[in-house]
Design a protein around this motif. Sequence first.
Motif, PDB file in Angstrom:
ATOM      1  N   TYR A 110     -31.626 -25.591 -68.565  1.00  0.00           N
ATOM      2  CA  TYR A 110     -32.382 -25.939 -69.759  1.00  0.00           C
ATOM      3  C   TYR A 110     -33.572 -24.987 -69.861  1.00  0.00           C
ATOM      4  CZ  TYR A 110     -29.724 -30.172 -68.805  1.00  0.00           C
ATOM      5  OH  TYR A 110     -28.712 -31.042 -68.514  1.00  0.00           O
ATOM      6  N   ASN A 111     -34.194 -24.971 -71.030  1.00  0.00           N
ATOM      7  CA  ASN A 111     -35.270 -24.021 -71.240  1.00  0.00           C
ATOM      8  C   ASN A 111     -36.528 -24.349 -70.433  1.00  0.00           C
ATOM      9  OD1 ASN A 111     -36.643 -26.058 -72.778  1.00  0.00           O
ATOM     10  ND2 ASN A 111     -35.378 -25.514 -74.535  1.00  0.00           N
ATOM     11  N   ASN A 112     -36.641 -25.557 -69.894  1.00  0.00           N
ATOM     12  CA  ASN A 112     -37.828 -25.902 -69.117  1.00  0.00           C
ATOM     13  C   ASN A 112     -37.526 -26.042 -67.625  1.00  0.00           C
ATOM     14  OD1 ASN A 112     -36.261 -28.157 -69.491  1.00  0.00           O
ATOM     15  ND2 ASN A 112     -37.981 -29.578 -69.662  1.00  0.00           N
ATOM     16  N   HIS A 113     -36.362 -25.574 -67.194  1.00  0.00           N
ATOM     17  CA  HIS A 113     -35.980 -25.611 -65.785  1.00  0.00           C
ATOM     18  C   HIS A 113     -35.496 -24.231 -65.335  1.00  0.00           C
ATOM     19  CE1 HIS A 113     -36.042 -30.002 -64.969  1.00  0.00           C
ATOM     20  NE2 HIS A 113     -35.843 -30.092 -66.277  1.00  0.00           N
ATOM     21  N   ASP A 114     -36.042 -23.772 -64.232  1.00  0.00           N
ATOM     22  CA  ASP A 114     -35.579 -22.531 -63.596  1.00  0.00           C
ATOM     23  C   ASP A 114     -35.268 -22.875 -62.150  1.00  0.00           C
ATOM     24  OD1 ASP A 114     -35.019 -20.008 -62.787  1.00  0.00           O
ATOM     25  OD2 ASP A 114     -37.047 -19.216 -62.993  1.00  0.00           O
ATOM     26  N   ILE A 115     -33.992 -23.021 -61.837  1.00  0.00           N
ATOM     27  CA  ILE A 115     -33.559 -23.561 -60.555  1.00  0.00           C
ATOM     28  C   ILE A 115     -33.010 -22.449 -59.665  1.00  0.00           C
ATOM     29  CG2 ILE A 115     -31.923 -25.131 -59.432  1.00  0.00           C
ATOM     30  CD1 ILE A 115     -32.087 -26.894 -61.916  1.00  0.00           C
ATOM     31  N   LYS A 116     -33.397 -22.500 -58.393  1.00  0.00           N
ATOM     32  CA  LYS A 116     -32.839 -21.605 -57.380  1.00  0.00           C
ATOM     33  C   LYS A 116     -32.334 -22.462 -56.228  1.00  0.00           C
ATOM     34  CE  LYS A 116     -36.209 -17.934 -58.409  1.00  0.00           C
ATOM     35  NZ  LYS A 116     -35.282 -16.992 -59.053  1.00  0.00           N
ATOM     36  N   PHE A 117     -31.147 -22.149 -55.731  1.00  0.00           N
ATOM     37  CA  PHE A 117     -30.619 -22.860 -54.577  1.00  0.00           C
ATOM     38  C   PHE A 117     -29.674 -21.937 -53.815  1.00  0.00           C
ATOM     39  CE2 PHE A 117     -27.815 -23.664 -58.136  1.00  0.00           C
ATOM     40  CZ  PHE A 117     -26.528 -23.607 -57.623  1.00  0.00           C
ATOM     41  N   GLY A 118     -29.450 -22.266 -52.550  1.00  0.00           N
ATOM     42  CA  GLY A 118     -28.582 -21.418 -51.744  1.00  0.00           C
ATOM     43  C   GLY A 118     -28.532 -21.871 -50.298  1.00  0.00           C
ATOM     44  N   ALA A 119     -27.834 -21.102 -49.478  1.00  0.00           N
ATOM     45  CA  ALA A 119     -27.664 -21.427 -48.068  1.00  0.00           C
ATOM     46  C   ALA A 119     -27.516 -20.133 -47.280  1.00  0.00           C
ATOM     47  CB  ALA A 119     -26.452 -22.330 -47.852  1.00  0.00           C
ATOM     48  N   ASN A 120     -27.831 -20.221 -45.972  1.00  0.00           N
ATOM     49  CA  ASN A 120     -27.789 -19.046 -45.107  1.00  0.00           C
ATOM     50  C   ASN A 120     -27.371 -19.462 -43.694  1.00  0.00           C
ATOM     51  OD1 ASN A 120     -28.624 -16.122 -44.515  1.00  0.00           O
ATOM     52  ND2 ASN A 120     -29.823 -17.265 -43.017  1.00  0.00           N
ATOM     53  N   TYR A 121     -26.560 -18.630 -43.064  1.00  0.00           N
ATOM     54  CA  TYR A 121     -26.190 -18.845 -41.658  1.00  0.00           C
ATOM     55  C   TYR A 121     -26.460 -17.568 -40.878  1.00  0.00           C
ATOM     56  CZ  TYR A 121     -23.415 -18.981 -37.419  1.00  0.00           C
ATOM     57  OH  TYR A 121     -23.016 -18.888 -36.108  1.00  0.00           O
ATOM     58  N   THR A 122     -27.076 -17.711 -39.698  1.00  0.00           N
ATOM     59  CA  THR A 122     -27.392 -16.569 -38.841  1.00  0.00           C
ATOM     60  C   THR A 122     -26.948 -16.846 -37.417  1.00  0.00           C
ATOM     61  OG1 THR A 122     -29.327 -16.019 -40.186  1.00  0.00           O
ATOM     62  CG2 THR A 122     -29.202 -15.041 -37.997  1.00  0.00           C
ATOM     63  N   PHE A 123     -26.250 -15.873 -36.842  1.00  0.00           N
ATOM     64  CA  PHE A 123     -25.869 -15.934 -35.422  1.00  0.00           C
ATOM     65  C   PHE A 123     -26.779 -14.973 -34.664  1.00  0.00           C
ATOM     66  CE2 PHE A 123     -23.291 -14.365 -31.814  1.00  0.00           C
ATOM     67  CZ  PHE A 123     -23.066 -15.575 -31.166  1.00  0.00           C
ATOM     68  N   HIS A 124     -27.658 -15.539 -33.829  1.00  0.00           N
ATOM     69  CA  HIS A 124     -28.611 -14.744 -33.058  1.00  0.00           C
ATOM     70  C   HIS A 124     -28.044 -14.433 -31.668  1.00  0.00           C
ATOM     71  CE1 HIS A 124     -31.945 -15.588 -35.861  1.00  0.00           C
ATOM     72  NE2 HIS A 124     -31.562 -16.855 -35.845  1.00  0.00           N
ATOM     73  N   THR A 125     -28.295 -13.218 -31.205  1.00  0.00           N
ATOM     74  CA  THR A 125     -28.026 -12.863 -29.810  1.00  0.00           C
ATOM     75  C   THR A 125     -29.303 -12.278 -29.227  1.00  0.00           C
ATOM     76  OG1 THR A 125     -25.698 -12.376 -30.274  1.00  0.00           O
ATOM     77  CG2 THR A 125     -26.616 -11.513 -28.224  1.00  0.00           C
ATOM     78  N   ALA A 148     -25.868  -4.774 -12.422  1.00  0.00           N
ATOM     79  CA  ALA A 148     -26.774  -5.303 -13.439  1.00  0.00           C
ATOM     80  C   ALA A 148     -27.499  -6.523 -12.886  1.00  0.00           C
ATOM     81  CB  ALA A 148     -26.013  -5.668 -14.700  1.00  0.00           C
ATOM     82  N   ILE A 149     -28.814  -6.517 -13.017  1.00  0.00           N
ATOM     83  CA  ILE A 149     -29.645  -7.620 -12.536  1.00  0.00           C
ATOM     84  C   ILE A 149     -30.550  -8.071 -13.674  1.00  0.00           C
ATOM     85  CG2 ILE A 149     -31.358  -8.349 -10.841  1.00  0.00           C
ATOM     86  CD1 ILE A 149     -30.424  -6.032  -9.073  1.00  0.00           C
ATOM     87  N   GLY A 150     -30.548  -9.361 -13.960  1.00  0.00           N
ATOM     88  CA  GLY A 150     -31.426  -9.840 -15.024  1.00  0.00           C
ATOM     89  C   GLY A 150     -30.876 -11.062 -15.704  1.00  0.00           C
ATOM     90  N   ASP A 151     -31.452 -11.372 -16.846  1.00  0.00           N
ATOM     91  CA  ASP A 151     -31.084 -12.571 -17.592  1.00  0.00           C
ATOM     92  C   ASP A 151     -29.842 -12.328 -18.445  1.00  0.00           C
ATOM     93  OD1 ASP A 151     -33.375 -14.065 -16.713  1.00  0.00           O
ATOM     94  OD2 ASP A 151     -34.558 -12.798 -18.060  1.00  0.00           O
ATOM     95  N   ARG A 152     -29.038 -13.359 -18.590  1.00  0.00           N
ATOM     96  CA  ARG A 152     -27.878 -13.285 -19.466  1.00  0.00           C
ATOM     97  C   ARG A 152     -28.303 -13.382 -20.928  1.00  0.00           C
ATOM     98  NH1 ARG A 152     -23.385 -17.304 -16.627  1.00  0.00           N
ATOM     99  NH2 ARG A 152     -23.146 -16.120 -14.668  1.00  0.00           N
ATOM    100  N   ASN A 153     -27.443 -12.860 -21.776  1.00  0.00           N
ATOM    101  CA  ASN A 153     -27.704 -12.998 -23.205  1.00  0.00           C
ATOM    102  C   ASN A 153     -27.727 -14.464 -23.602  1.00  0.00           C
ATOM    103  OD1 ASN A 153     -27.759 -10.246 -23.391  1.00  0.00           O
ATOM    104  ND2 ASN A 153     -25.828 -10.046 -24.486  1.00  0.00           N
ATOM    105  N   VAL A 154     -28.597 -14.782 -24.548  1.00  0.00           N
ATOM    106  CA  VAL A 154     -28.699 -16.133 -25.074  1.00  0.00           C
ATOM    107  C   VAL A 154     -28.299 -16.090 -26.546  1.00  0.00           C
ATOM    108  CG1 VAL A 154     -30.228 -18.076 -25.571  1.00  0.00           C
ATOM    109  CG2 VAL A 154     -30.540 -16.744 -23.472  1.00  0.00           C
ATOM    110  N   THR A 155     -27.345 -16.919 -26.928  1.00  0.00           N
ATOM    111  CA  THR A 155     -26.910 -16.974 -28.329  1.00  0.00           C
ATOM    112  C   THR A 155     -27.390 -18.268 -28.975  1.00  0.00           C
ATOM    113  OG1 THR A 155     -24.777 -17.975 -27.744  1.00  0.00           O
ATOM    114  CG2 THR A 155     -24.875 -15.567 -27.862  1.00  0.00           C
ATOM    115  N   SER A 156     -27.584 -18.210 -30.279  1.00  0.00           N
ATOM    116  CA  SER A 156     -28.023 -19.399 -31.006  1.00  0.00           C
ATOM    117  C   SER A 156     -27.493 -19.335 -32.429  1.00  0.00           C
ATOM    118  CB  SER A 156     -29.552 -19.510 -31.006  1.00  0.00           C
ATOM    119  OG  SER A 156     -30.116 -18.404 -31.682  1.00  0.00           O
ATOM    120  N   HIS A 157     -27.482 -20.486 -33.085  1.00  0.00           N
ATOM    121  CA  HIS A 157     -27.002 -20.616 -34.458  1.00  0.00           C
ATOM    122  C   HIS A 157     -28.125 -21.199 -35.310  1.00  0.00           C
ATOM    123  CE1 HIS A 157     -22.822 -20.134 -32.938  1.00  0.00           C
ATOM    124  NE2 HIS A 157     -23.300 -20.804 -31.902  1.00  0.00           N
ATOM    125  N   GLU A 158     -28.429 -20.517 -36.398  1.00  0.00           N
ATOM    126  CA  GLU A 158     -29.463 -21.004 -37.316  1.00  0.00           C
ATOM    127  C   GLU A 158     -28.867 -21.138 -38.718  1.00  0.00           C
ATOM    128  OE1 GLU A 158     -34.059 -20.040 -38.706  1.00  0.00           O
ATOM    129  OE2 GLU A 158     -32.975 -18.629 -37.421  1.00  0.00           O
TER     130      GLU A 158
END
Length: 833
Positions: free
Chosen positions: A425-440, A466-476
Motif C-alpha cells: 500500500y502507499n503508506n507501507h514499505d515492508i522489508k523481510f528476509g532470512a539468512n543462514y551462515t555456516f561459520h568455521t 600439527a599441535i593446537g586447537d581443532r576447528n570449531v563450527t557453528s550455525h547462525e
Amino acid sequence: MNKNYLFLFFIFLNICFIRAQNYTISGYVSDEKNGETLINSSVYELNSNRGSVTNVYGFYSITVPKGSSQFIYSYVGYATQKLSFVLTKDTVINIRLRESTELGEVTVIGNRKELGVQGSQMSTIEIPISQIKSVPSLFGETDVLKALQLLPGVKAGTEGTAGFYVRGGGPDENLLLLDGVPVYNVNHMFGFVSIFNADAIKNVTLYKGSFPARFGGRLSSVVDIRMKDGDNKSYHGNISVGVISSKINLEGPVFNENTTFNFSARRSYADLLIQPIVAAAAKQNGSGKASAGYYFYDLNAKITHKFSDKDRLYLSTYMGDDVIYANLQESYTDLSNGSQSSRLKMNWNWGNLISALRWNHVINNKLFMNTTAAFTRYRFYVGIGTENNTTITTPPSVSSQAITVGYQSGIEDISAKVDFDWTPYNNHDIKFGANYTFHTFSPGVTILQVKITENDPTQSMDTAIAIGDRNVTSHETLAYFEDNISLGSIVKVNLGLHYSNFIVQQQFYQSLQPRIGLRVLLNNDLSLKAGFATMSQYIHLLSNSNISLPTDLWVPVTKRIVPMISQQVSAGVFYNLLNIVDLSVEGYYKSMENLIEYQDGASFLGSSTGWEDKVYMGRGWAYGVEFLAQKTVGKTTGWIGYTWSKTERLFDRPGQELNNGVAFPAKYDRRNDFSIVVSHKFSDRIDIAATWVYNTGSCGTLAMQNYGATDVPQSQGNNFYGYTYYPSGNGSVTTVTNPINTTLPYVSSRNNFRYDPYHRLDFGVNFNKQKKHGRRTWNISVYNLYNQLNPFLTTVTSKSEVNPATGQVTSRNALTQISLFPIIPSVSYTYKF
C-alpha cells in the motif's frame, strides 16, 4: 425497496473504487553518464503528496491515484528531473539523473530521503564518496574508515589507525559489510590503512543506533559499503601513484551496456624500494644472497549483467593480503669434494577473501527480491624454515634437510540469504528476509614439518605434526521483518523484529530483538525522532593490543561465555536549512551485558587455548549527545561534528571482580570530541580540503606508585595519586615525579590515567589540469600541519638520583610520553582517462 437499496449500495461501492483506483510506478534510478544505480534517491509525486526512495540496488516502487501525475526524481548532487503524464495503468519508468554542482538544480524536492528530516531512520549518516576522497589523511592514502572517525558518535582508536569505537562499544562490535558480506579484518599495515579502496566504492552508510531490523550480529554499529557496478556507457579509469602505494581502476561495458565490469587494484611498494639495499648489505657483509620486505595489496572486481528490467545478476569479489618476508641463502664450495648450501626463510601473511553472487528479480511492480550466496574468509599464517643441501662429488650423492615451523588461524563463513522489498500500500514499505551462515573458526594450529631426502630412499622422510586447537563450527540463522508505516503526513513509524539463533558445540542460543523508530514532522523542514533497538552478538575478538594485529583471533560464544546483548534508546531533532545544510542533535543511552575483559595480568598470545579462563564477564553503559551539521552540495562541502559522551564498565560478579568491583571508564572513554571537515572548489583547476580534530585524552592503566616496606603514598591536594603533575611544554614529554624508595609497582585502579587532549590539523590541495586524453591531478597533503606531538604511548620509568651531599640514592618515577606522528607531508599523482 430493499433490492433498490442494495442496487444503489453496489453503485456507491463501484464509484468509490473508481475514485480510489491506484496504479503503481516502479523502476530504477541511475546516473545518466555511467549508468550507476543511485541508492536512496528520492521519488516524489506532487499531486498525491506521496514519496518513496530507491533501495540499495536503485529500485523504487510507488503507488499513486489514477489520473494526472507529476513525478519529481532527485538525488543529492544531481539535477532534479520532473515528469508529467496521465497515469492509466501500472507503469515501469527508469530514470537517469544528470550530475550537477549547482545548488538550484540539486534540491531534493519534498526532502523525502529516508535519512533526512522526513524519514523515520535516525542515528544514521551517509557520506558521499567524493567527500571521503577529499579528506586529507595519513601518507595521503584515502581511507573510508578514517573519514568515519571524524563523525559524531565515532571515536578513533590509536592515532593513525583505522580502528574505531561507536557509542561506547568495542572494535569487535562493528559490523562492516562489503556488498552485504561481513569483513573480519579491515586493516593493512597493522591498522594504519584500511582495506577499502575508495576507487571501487559507490556508497558508504553508517548506522550507530535505531538499527533497521535487517541488520544484526553486532552491538554497536553497521557500516554498509557498496561497490560500484561499472560504467555501462564507456571505458575509463584512473591511475594513482602515492607515497606508500599505487593503484589503478578500470570500468566499462562488456560487449554492450547490459554487462559491465569494475576492477580496482592497489599495491604498496616499500619492499621494492628497500630490496636493493638489503641485497647490497648482504653482499658487503659476505652473507650470501638476501631479500626482505613488506607489502600489501587489494583486488576488487565486480561484474553486473542485466537480463531484463526484471532480472539482474551481480558477481563481486575482494582479495587482499599483507606479506612480510625474509630470505637468506648462503653457498659454500669445496672444490675437492663438492658443495653445500643453506637457506633461512620467513613468511608472515594475513588477509581476506570475499565473494558474493547476487540475483535481483522484480516479482511484480510492488515486490522486489534479492538472493545472495556469499563466502568470506580471513586467515593468518607465519612460518620459519631452514633448508640445507649437500652435494658430494666422490662418491656422488645428494642430500637435503628442510625443517619448517608454522602457525595458522582464521575464520571462514559460507552464507545464503534472501531479502524482499514490498510496497503493498502507499503508506507501507515492508522489508523481510532470512539468512543462514555456516561459520568455521580456526583457533590456531602450530605445524612442524620435516623433510629429509637422501640417495637411499630408506633414509628419507617427510612428516608433519600439527599441535593446537581443532576447528570449531557453528550455525547462525536469522529472520527479520520491518514495516515503514506512514500515519498521515505527520507521523511515520518503523516497526521491526529481528530473530537470530546460534548453535555451537551442542549449545543453542537465540535472541528476539525488537526495533522501533518514530518520526513526528513539525513542518517540512523540522522533525522529532526517537528510536529503540536491541542487539545481540555471538562472536568475540581476542586481542591484547591497542592496534590491530594479524594475531587477533575471532572465537564463538561457549557454554560459559554467553552472547553479548545491548539495548539502546535515542531521540533527536532534525532540521533542513534551506535545502542546503542538514542539522541534527541526538541523545542516546546504551546498556551492554555480558561484555568480556581480560583478568588482571592475563594476556592473549595468539592461541585460543584456555581463553575462557583468562576473561571475566561484566556489563557497561554509555550515554551522550551528538551534533552534526552536514553540507553535501555546492562548491563548499563538509561537516561539523561534536560529541559529549561517557562510557563505563562494571565487573562485579562474585569471583569475577575487576577494579575491586567498582565501575571504571572504558579505554576510549572521552568526554569531548570535535571535528571540522571542509572542502572547497575554487575552480576546475584548484580545490582544497582541511580537517581539524580535538578530543579529550583517552584512558590508560599505569602503575602510578610503588610500594614495598613503606606505606603507599596518599593523594595530596592536586597531586595525582601522590605524584605532582608537570605538563610538558611541547607536548612530547610529560613528567610526573615523587621520591619513593620502594620497588614494586602499585596500580590504584583500571584506566586510572588520562592522556593529554588530542588535536590535529590536516590540509590538502589538488591541482587539476585537463589533458588531451584525460585529466591529471597533483595532490599535496600535510598530516598534522602544526606538528602537534600527540600522545601515542605513556610509560612509567624509574630514575635514580644521588644526593651529592649525603650520597643517598633516591628513586623517582617519571611518566614519559611517546609521540608517533609529527608533521608528515605527502604527494600523489592521479591520471583519469
